[in-house]
Every structure is written in structure tokens, then in C-alpha cells.
Design a protein around this motif. Structure first.
Motif, short mmCIF file in Angstrom:
data_model
loop_
_atom_site.label_atom_id
_atom_site.label_comp_id
_atom_site.label_asym_id
_atom_site.label_seq_id
_atom_site.Cartn_x
_atom_site.Cartn_y
_atom_site.Cartn_z
N SER A 38 0.65 7.70 -7.62
CA SER A 38 1.84 7.28 -6.55
C SER A 38 1.92 5.94 -6.35
O SER A 38 3.29 5.26 -6.19
N GLU A 41 3.37 4.10 -9.57
CA GLU A 41 4.72 4.30 -9.45
C GLU A 41 5.65 3.05 -8.72
O GLU A 41 6.74 2.82 -8.84
N CYS A 57 -1.85 4.10 -0.26
CA CYS A 57 -2.18 4.95 -1.44
C CYS A 57 -3.62 4.47 -1.65
O CYS A 57 -4.60 5.32 -2.00
#
Length: 155
Positions: A38, A41, A57
Motif C-alpha cells: 500500500s 502504491e 503505513c
């Protein structure tokens, strides 16, 4: 219970602890990879809001990494359990301790596991509960958090 039955039970308890501990490790590893993916990305985004998302994250990934490390450490302890030969009348790593209230398997702190339909509480040799019972022998009692346990059997 015969010696063979006790040996089989201890093998089943150890196998169940290994299964649960491996599952913890696999879950933490996958969660860590998912969070990292994540973060990657959002790597191409230029806006500030994505930077704070990436930071969140990374914090989450570090949390899962610590969980993975703890699970792998538990697996290492479980690798040593069959080699541990505690005295028969005193609890130790790999022992099954049957009390008037509960059955304990001294290995790693997993909590309740089921083997052949019977509940066992898997606890660490470093846990406060084990410390309370460690010097007791079959037929003796120990107190833990205001509750008295009488050891009926150790094998």
C-alpha cells in the motif's frame, strides 16, 4: 494414563502450539507485506496527504514486523521443547501440569488450545503463572492472583 499416551499427548500439544505459532508468523508476515505494498502504491503521488499515508503505513509495517519477530522467537522456543527434560515431579519446559482447575502445557504463551477435545492453557516458562507454580511439586498447592491451585499431576 500410560507413558505412551502421555508421550503422544505431549507430541500433539507441541504440534498444535507449532501450528498456532506458525499461523501467527504467517499472518504477521502477510500483513506486513500488504501494508508495504500500500505504501509503495502511493509512492508516485506528489501531494502531502500521500506522504502522511506512507508514514502511517511504515509505522504499521514496523508493528507487524515486531509481531512477526515475536512469533518467530516463539517458534524457536518450540524447537527446543522436545529436548527439554524437566524433572518428573516439577514443572518445566515441555511439561503438562494438571491442577484441580486447569491443565497447563509449558511451552510458549498462546493461551487455550484444544487437543483431543480437551482444553489446555499453553503458557511460557517466563510467565508469572509459571513462576508461581515452578517450585511446586505434585500434591502441592500454589497461589496465583488470589486463586489457589493444587497440582494433581505433572508429566
Amino acid at each position: 494414563m500410560t507413558v505412551t499416551q502421555r508421550t503422544t499427548l505431549k507430541q500433539q500439544l507441541l504440534a498444535e502450539c507449532r501450528r498456532v505459532q506458525q499461523q501467527k508468523a504467517d499472518t504477521a508476515r502477510q500483513a506486513m507485506l500488504d501494508v508495504q505494498e500500500s505504501a509503495n502504491e502511493s509512492q508516485g503521488a506528489i501531494e502531502d496527504k500521500f506522504e502522511s499515508f506512507r508514514e502511517a503505513c511504515h509505522i504499521q509495517r514496523d508493528l507487524y514486523a515486531r509481531q512477526l519477530d515475536e512469533a518467530l522467537s516463539g517458534l524457536q522456543v518450540l524447537q527446543r521443547v522436545p529436548e527439554a527434560r524437566p524433572p518428573k515431579d516439577q514443572p518445566g519446559l515441555g511439561s503438562v501440569v494438571v491442577t484441580n482447575d486447569q491443565r497447563f502445557y509449558i511451552s510458549v504463551s498462546i493461551g487455550e488450545i484444544q487437543v483431543e477435545g480437551e482444553p489446555y492453557c499453553a503458557i511460557s516458562a517466563f510467565s508469572p503463572l509459571f513462576q508461581a507454580m515452578s517450585s511446586s511439586r505434585t500434591g502441592e498447592s500454589f497461589d496465583f492472583r488470589g486463586k489457589r491451585y493444587c497440582i494433581e499431576e505433572i508429566y
